[in-house]
Design a protein around this motif. Structure first.
Motif, mmCIF file in Angstrom:
data_model
loop_
_atom_site.group_PDB
_atom_site.id
_atom_site.type_symbol
_atom_site.label_atom_id
_atom_site.label_comp_id
_atom_site.label_asym_id
_atom_site.label_seq_id
_atom_site.Cartn_x
_atom_site.Cartn_y
_atom_site.Cartn_z
ATOM 1 N N SER A 61 44.281 25.781 39.338
ATOM 2 C CA SER A 61 43.845 27.163 40.885
ATOM 3 C C SER A 61 42.547 26.053 41.009
ATOM 4 O O SER A 61 42.862 27.242 42.090
ATOM 5 N N ASP A 97 40.794 33.569 38.106
ATOM 6 C CA ASP A 97 41.143 32.945 39.838
ATOM 7 C C ASP A 97 40.384 33.406 40.718
ATOM 8 O O ASP A 97 40.710 32.683 41.989
ATOM 9 N N GLU A 146 51.178 28.671 41.227
ATOM 10 C CA GLU A 146 50.625 27.987 39.533
ATOM 11 C C GLU A 146 51.046 29.000 38.366
ATOM 12 O O GLU A 146 51.732 30.074 39.177
HETATM 13 MG MG LIG Z 1 44.927 28.925 36.551
#
Ligand SMILES: [Mg+2]
Ligand SMILES: Nc1nc2c(ncn2[C@@H]2O[C@H](COP(=O)(O)OP(=O)(O)OP(=O)(O)O)[C@@H](O)[C@H]2O)c(=O)[nH]1
Length: 318
Positions: A61, A97, A146
């Motif tokens: 992240s 995040d 991600e």
């Molecule tokens: Mg992450």
């Protein structure tokens, strides 16, 4: 019912609410899914999709956020999709995040979406590509995907990206883990993050060795670069963007980008088709046709292969 054409044109203008609505429509397998996908189709293909994978806590992240900054500096519109295949909720890791992405949330050139895929119809393979399509059609130049967690899900996500970035960090026993998870086969670009810590050079060397990067390759082959970064300070983000752009150029030059996208579309189509057939079989089950065939197998009148042939015939002609 939503006004799909209006939503699509608002999304094209970069209105985040319209993008969010469209993603919700495709995620939730809404009855308008088909209409949305048909409207998006001619608008897609412009985005470069980058997957970021690696063990929990390696810095995915933070790196994504640093990449957003680097791409924004270059004037690119960026979409971020954080996929959590292990959680049925978009909470947990993804909450953190938001904090790591906080500097980007008010930027109209950045669109951030979290997605939990457990319990999702068809899982990751089904949910992520639809959201990627929406972000692509909305005019994102780059989409960073991600994936939280390790293992099969990472390999799955890699199949959906144009370029796959595999992240490692020193002192996490990552080298061995990486080999086990098979992620050494999926990386187009490797990142040794947390290079401010001891052992980064050793991790890079070990990785270099495991990837056989010292060995000779055929001319024109892609040699995955290893980029050292300190994502928390944004260090190495420009080098990472350069490595990504190099890979993209190499793929375009060798027809690999087209090949990968075609393979991706084929997989996606197959998944949808198989899902549809399953649904139809379930419908037949409901109207007792399948049960009738099964009863004939039990009575010795029919073998299961012949029964399956009959079933398939019934499906395609229906
Ligand atoms: Mg992450
Ligand atoms: N020292 C150091 N810490 C870093 C670096 N990059 C990230 N971190 C820290 O490492 C921790 C995990 O970072 P994340 O970016 O959340 O890692 P992640 O891979 O996204 O983690 P999950 O999504 O939970 O799998 C955070 O506390 C970061 O601040 C770095 O380059 N150096």
């Amino acid at each position: 019912m939503m006004d799909v054409p209006a939503l699509v044109s608002q999304a094209r203008e970069g209105k985040p609410r319209a993008v969010a609505r469209l993603i919700s429509l495709v995620e939730g397998a809404s009855p308008q899914l088909r209409e949305v996908m048909a409207a998006l189709a001619p608008l897609t293909g412009g985005a470069y999709v980058v997957g970021l994978t690696g063990s929990p806590g390696v810095g995915k992240s933070t790196s994504t956020s640093a990449l957003v900054t680097a791409y924004r500096k270059r004037g690119k519109r960026v979409g971020v999709l954080a996929v959590d295949p292990s959680s049925p909720f978009s909470g947990g890791a993804l909450l953190g995040d938001r904090v790591r992405m906080s500097e980007h949330v008010s930027d109209p050139g950045v669109y951030i979406r979290s997605m939990a895929t457990r319990g999702h119809l068809g899982g990751l393979a089904w949910a992520a590509p639809q959201a990627i399509r929406v972000l692509d059609a909305a005019g994102c130049d780059v989409i960073l995907v991600e994936t939280v967690g390790v293992g099969q899900s990472e390999v799955e996500i890699a199949g959906q990206a144009d370029t796959s970035v595999v992240l490692l960090a020193p002192g996490m026993g990552d080298g061995i883990q990486a080999a086990k998870a098979g992620i050494l086969e999926i990386g187009d670009v490797y990142v040794v993050n947390k290079a401010d810590r001891d052992g980064a050079d050793a991790t890079a060397r070990e990785l270099n060795h495991m990837l056989g990067l010292g060995e000779a390759r055929a001319p024109g082959d892609w040699r995955p670069p290893i980029v050292k970064t300190v994502a928390s300070r944004g260090e190495g983000a420009d080098e990472l963007v350069e490595a990504l752009e190099k890979h993209r150029a190499w793929m375009e030059e060798h027809g690999v980008l087209q090949e990968r996208r075609t393979a991706r579309a084929a997989n996606e189509t197959e998944t949808i088709a198989v899902t549809r057939l399953r649904e139809r079989i379930a419908d037949l089950h409901g109207d007792r046709r399948l049960t009738a065939l099964a009863a004939r197998i039990v009575a010795g009148e029919l073998d299961p292969y012949a029964a399956a042939d009959e079933l398939v015939k019934g499906l395609t002609s229906a």
